[in-house]
Scaffold this motif. Sequence first.
Motif, PDB file in Angstrom:
ATOM      1  N   GLY A 123      17.740 -37.770  -4.158  1.00 19.82           N
ATOM      2  CA  GLY A 123      16.501 -37.672  -3.399  1.00 19.82           C
ATOM      3  C   GLY A 123      16.286 -38.767  -2.376  1.00 19.82           C
ATOM      4  O   GLY A 123      15.262 -38.759  -1.685  1.00 19.82           O
ATOM      5  N   LEU A 126      15.586 -37.644   1.223  1.00 17.09           N
ATOM      6  CA  LEU A 126      14.287 -36.974   1.340  1.00 17.09           C
ATOM      7  C   LEU A 126      13.155 -38.005   1.333  1.00 17.09           C
ATOM      8  O   LEU A 126      12.161 -37.855   2.059  1.00 17.09           O
ATOM      9  CB  LEU A 126      14.103 -35.985   0.181  1.00 17.09           C
ATOM     10  CG  LEU A 126      15.157 -34.877   0.079  1.00 17.09           C
ATOM     11  CD1 LEU A 126      14.868 -34.011  -1.148  1.00 17.09           C
ATOM     12  CD2 LEU A 126      15.180 -34.029   1.336  1.00 17.09           C
ATOM     13  N   LYS A 127      13.331 -39.040   0.528  1.00 19.19           N
ATOM     14  CA  LYS A 127      12.313 -40.101   0.486  1.00 19.19           C
ATOM     15  C   LYS A 127      12.241 -40.821   1.831  1.00 19.19           C
ATOM     16  O   LYS A 127      11.151 -41.144   2.317  1.00 19.19           O
ATOM     17  CB  LYS A 127      12.648 -41.091  -0.636  1.00 19.19           C
ATOM     18  CG  LYS A 127      11.600 -42.172  -0.836  1.00 19.19           C
ATOM     19  CD  LYS A 127      11.971 -43.075  -2.016  1.00 19.19           C
ATOM     20  CE  LYS A 127      10.925 -44.178  -2.213  1.00 19.19           C
ATOM     21  NZ  LYS A 127      11.280 -45.070  -3.353  1.00 19.19           N
ATOM     22  N   ARG A 133       6.213 -36.626  -3.202  1.00 24.76           N
ATOM     23  CA  ARG A 133       6.909 -36.781  -4.474  1.00 24.76           C
ATOM     24  C   ARG A 133       7.206 -35.440  -5.143  1.00 24.76           C
ATOM     25  O   ARG A 133       8.299 -35.230  -5.672  1.00 24.76           O
ATOM     26  CB  ARG A 133       6.074 -37.660  -5.401  1.00 24.76           C
ATOM     27  CG  ARG A 133       6.771 -38.008  -6.711  1.00 24.76           C
ATOM     28  CD  ARG A 133       5.948 -38.987  -7.517  1.00 24.76           C
ATOM     29  NE  ARG A 133       5.755 -40.241  -6.777  1.00 24.76           N
ATOM     30  CZ  ARG A 133       5.034 -41.259  -7.245  1.00 24.76           C
ATOM     31  NH1 ARG A 133       4.432 -41.167  -8.432  1.00 24.76           N
ATOM     32  NH2 ARG A 133       4.908 -42.359  -6.538  1.00 24.76           N
ATOM     33  N   ILE A 136      10.042 -33.646  -3.297  1.00 22.54           N
ATOM     34  CA  ILE A 136      11.330 -34.280  -3.592  1.00 22.54           C
ATOM     35  C   ILE A 136      11.808 -33.870  -4.980  1.00 22.54           C
ATOM     36  O   ILE A 136      12.970 -33.507  -5.173  1.00 22.54           O
ATOM     37  CB  ILE A 136      11.208 -35.820  -3.493  1.00 22.54           C
ATOM     38  CG1 ILE A 136      10.979 -36.239  -2.044  1.00 22.54           C
ATOM     39  CG2 ILE A 136      12.465 -36.491  -4.051  1.00 22.54           C
ATOM     40  CD1 ILE A 136      10.718 -37.729  -1.869  1.00 22.54           C
ATOM     41  N   ARG A 139      13.108 -30.246  -4.997  1.00 21.88           N
ATOM     42  CA  ARG A 139      14.382 -30.044  -4.319  1.00 21.88           C
ATOM     43  C   ARG A 139      15.535 -30.739  -5.042  1.00 21.88           C
ATOM     44  O   ARG A 139      16.662 -30.244  -5.077  1.00 21.88           O
ATOM     45  CB  ARG A 139      14.279 -30.496  -2.864  1.00 21.88           C
ATOM     46  CG  ARG A 139      13.478 -29.478  -2.049  1.00 21.88           C
ATOM     47  CD  ARG A 139      13.134 -29.909  -0.653  1.00 21.88           C
ATOM     48  NE  ARG A 139      14.284 -30.102   0.211  1.00 21.88           N
ATOM     49  CZ  ARG A 139      14.188 -30.293   1.521  1.00 21.88           C
ATOM     50  NH1 ARG A 139      12.991 -30.292   2.109  1.00 21.88           N
ATOM     51  NH2 ARG A 139      15.259 -30.485   2.258  1.00 21.88           N
ATOM     52  N   VAL A 140      15.256 -31.874  -5.681  1.00 22.24           N
ATOM     53  CA  VAL A 140      16.278 -32.551  -6.477  1.00 22.24           C
ATOM     54  C   VAL A 140      16.649 -31.698  -7.690  1.00 22.24           C
ATOM     55  O   VAL A 140      17.827 -31.549  -8.031  1.00 22.24           O
ATOM     56  CB  VAL A 140      15.794 -33.946  -6.925  1.00 22.24           C
ATOM     57  CG1 VAL A 140      16.719 -34.526  -8.009  1.00 22.24           C
ATOM     58  CG2 VAL A 140      15.744 -34.889  -5.730  1.00 22.24           C
ATOM     59  N   LYS A 176      19.174 -32.062   1.738  1.00 22.57           N
ATOM     60  CA  LYS A 176      18.442 -32.128   3.007  1.00 22.57           C
ATOM     61  C   LYS A 176      18.584 -30.839   3.822  1.00 22.57           C
ATOM     62  O   LYS A 176      18.040 -30.725   4.910  1.00 22.57           O
ATOM     63  CB  LYS A 176      18.919 -33.327   3.829  1.00 22.57           C
ATOM     64  CG  LYS A 176      18.556 -34.670   3.189  1.00 22.57           C
ATOM     65  CD  LYS A 176      19.025 -35.842   4.039  1.00 22.57           C
ATOM     66  CE  LYS A 176      18.258 -35.921   5.345  1.00 22.57           C
ATOM     67  NZ  LYS A 176      18.613 -37.123   6.135  1.00 22.57           N
TER      68      LYS A 176
END
Length: 390
Positions: A123, A126-127, A133, A136, A139-140, A176
Motif C-alpha cells: 500500500g 497508494l499512501k 485509509r 488503501i 485495494r491491498v 496502483k
Amino acid sequence: MPPGNGPAPRGPGGQKGTEPWRDPEAEPYLRLRGLTRRFGEVTAVADIDLDIYRGELFALLGGSGSGKSTLLRMLAGFERPDAGTITLDGQDLAAMPPYERPVNMMFQSYALFPHMTVAQNIGYGLKQEGLGRSEIAARVAEALELVQLKGLDARRPHALSGGQRQRVALARSLVKRPKLLLLDEPLGALDKSLREATQFELVNIQERTGTTFIMVTHDQEEAMTMATRIAVMTDGRLAQVGTPAEVYEYPTSRFVASFLGTANIFEGLVKRADATGALVESTAFDAWFESDSDPPKPEGGRVFVAVRPEKMRIETAAAETQPHGANRLSGTVRDIAYYGDFVMYVVALPDGSVVRVSRPTETRITELPITWNDPVTVTWPSFATVVLAQ
C-alpha cells in the motif's frame, strides 16, 4: 511467412487465439517510433519501431548489451530518448517524468522495504498518492488475494520465501492499477524449480487483471513459456518480432535461429526456387537441402539453412532407410550428452564440422541403440528446413 494454422497463442485477457497484431484495423496500445538512445559514441537502442497491444504479455529477449534494459528504462522514464516517440493509449510519454506516467515497474531485486509489513509494502504507493485509509485497505486486500498471499499481510519481507517476496513486489506494482507494467528479469532471483512454477502463476495473474505487461529477460525458455509475443534484440535493434512459435519455427536470420534454442546452420546456394519451396546445394560438402517454404533469394543466391536438432532423425548406417536424396548427412557419433528427458548426439561430418541431433529418451542410457563412434545417417523432412537470407 508462417502458416496461419499453427498453435494459437494466448491473446489479450487470456483469450486463446486472439491476435490483434494480425488485424490491420486494430489500434496498438503502445506505439514506439524511431526510439533511439545513445551513451556517448555508443548507440544502446537504435531506431526502434514497435507496436504492442492492450493485454499482451510481451517479452524483450536478448543477451547482455542487446539494448533490452535500456528500452525498458525509456518506457519507465528513467532514461530520456535521444530521438523518437513513446505513445501509450494515445498519450505521448517521451517528455513525461516517471512519476507522472501511468506505468509501474517491478525490479529484479524486488526492492521491498524491510521495516514494513507485507500490507504496508503493497500500500505504500497508494499512501503516497494520498488515498484514504479504507480505500488503501480495500485495494491491498484485493491485491493480496490476487497474488495468493491472503493472511500474510502482517509479515515482514525477511519472513517470506523468495517466491512470496516476488509476489509482494508484483502486488505492489499492480495495486496502483497502471496501464502498463514493466518487469525487469522478474524471475531472475528465484531458483530453477520455483522459477518454473512462478512462470505460470505470473501468466495467470496477468490474464486475470488484463494489464499489459512488458518483460525483459535473457532466459529464452522463460520468454517462450510466458509471452504472447517476443522481440529478439541484438546490438540495440529488433532482430525479429513474433509469437514464440513463429520466432522458434520460422527464424529470419542466423542470429535468431542460433540464439533461440539450438540450430544446425549450413551454407549453400539456391539451385531451385519456386512456389513449392527451394533446393539448396551445400557449399561445404556433398549434400542437398530441400525446404517446402518460400526461399528468401532467387536461384543462384547464397543462403543459410537452419535445422532444429529435434526435427532430425538419427539411425545407424546399417539401418539406413533413405540411402540417397536431399536432407541427408552421414557421419560418426563423436559425443553424447544425456539430459534425462532427451539425448543429444554430436555427429562429426566428413569435412570436420558437427551436427547436433536430439532424440527423446525412450530407453535407459545404458541401452541406447546408438553409441560413441557409430557411423550414422541423419535425415529430416523438408518442412524442418528453414532457408535464411542472412
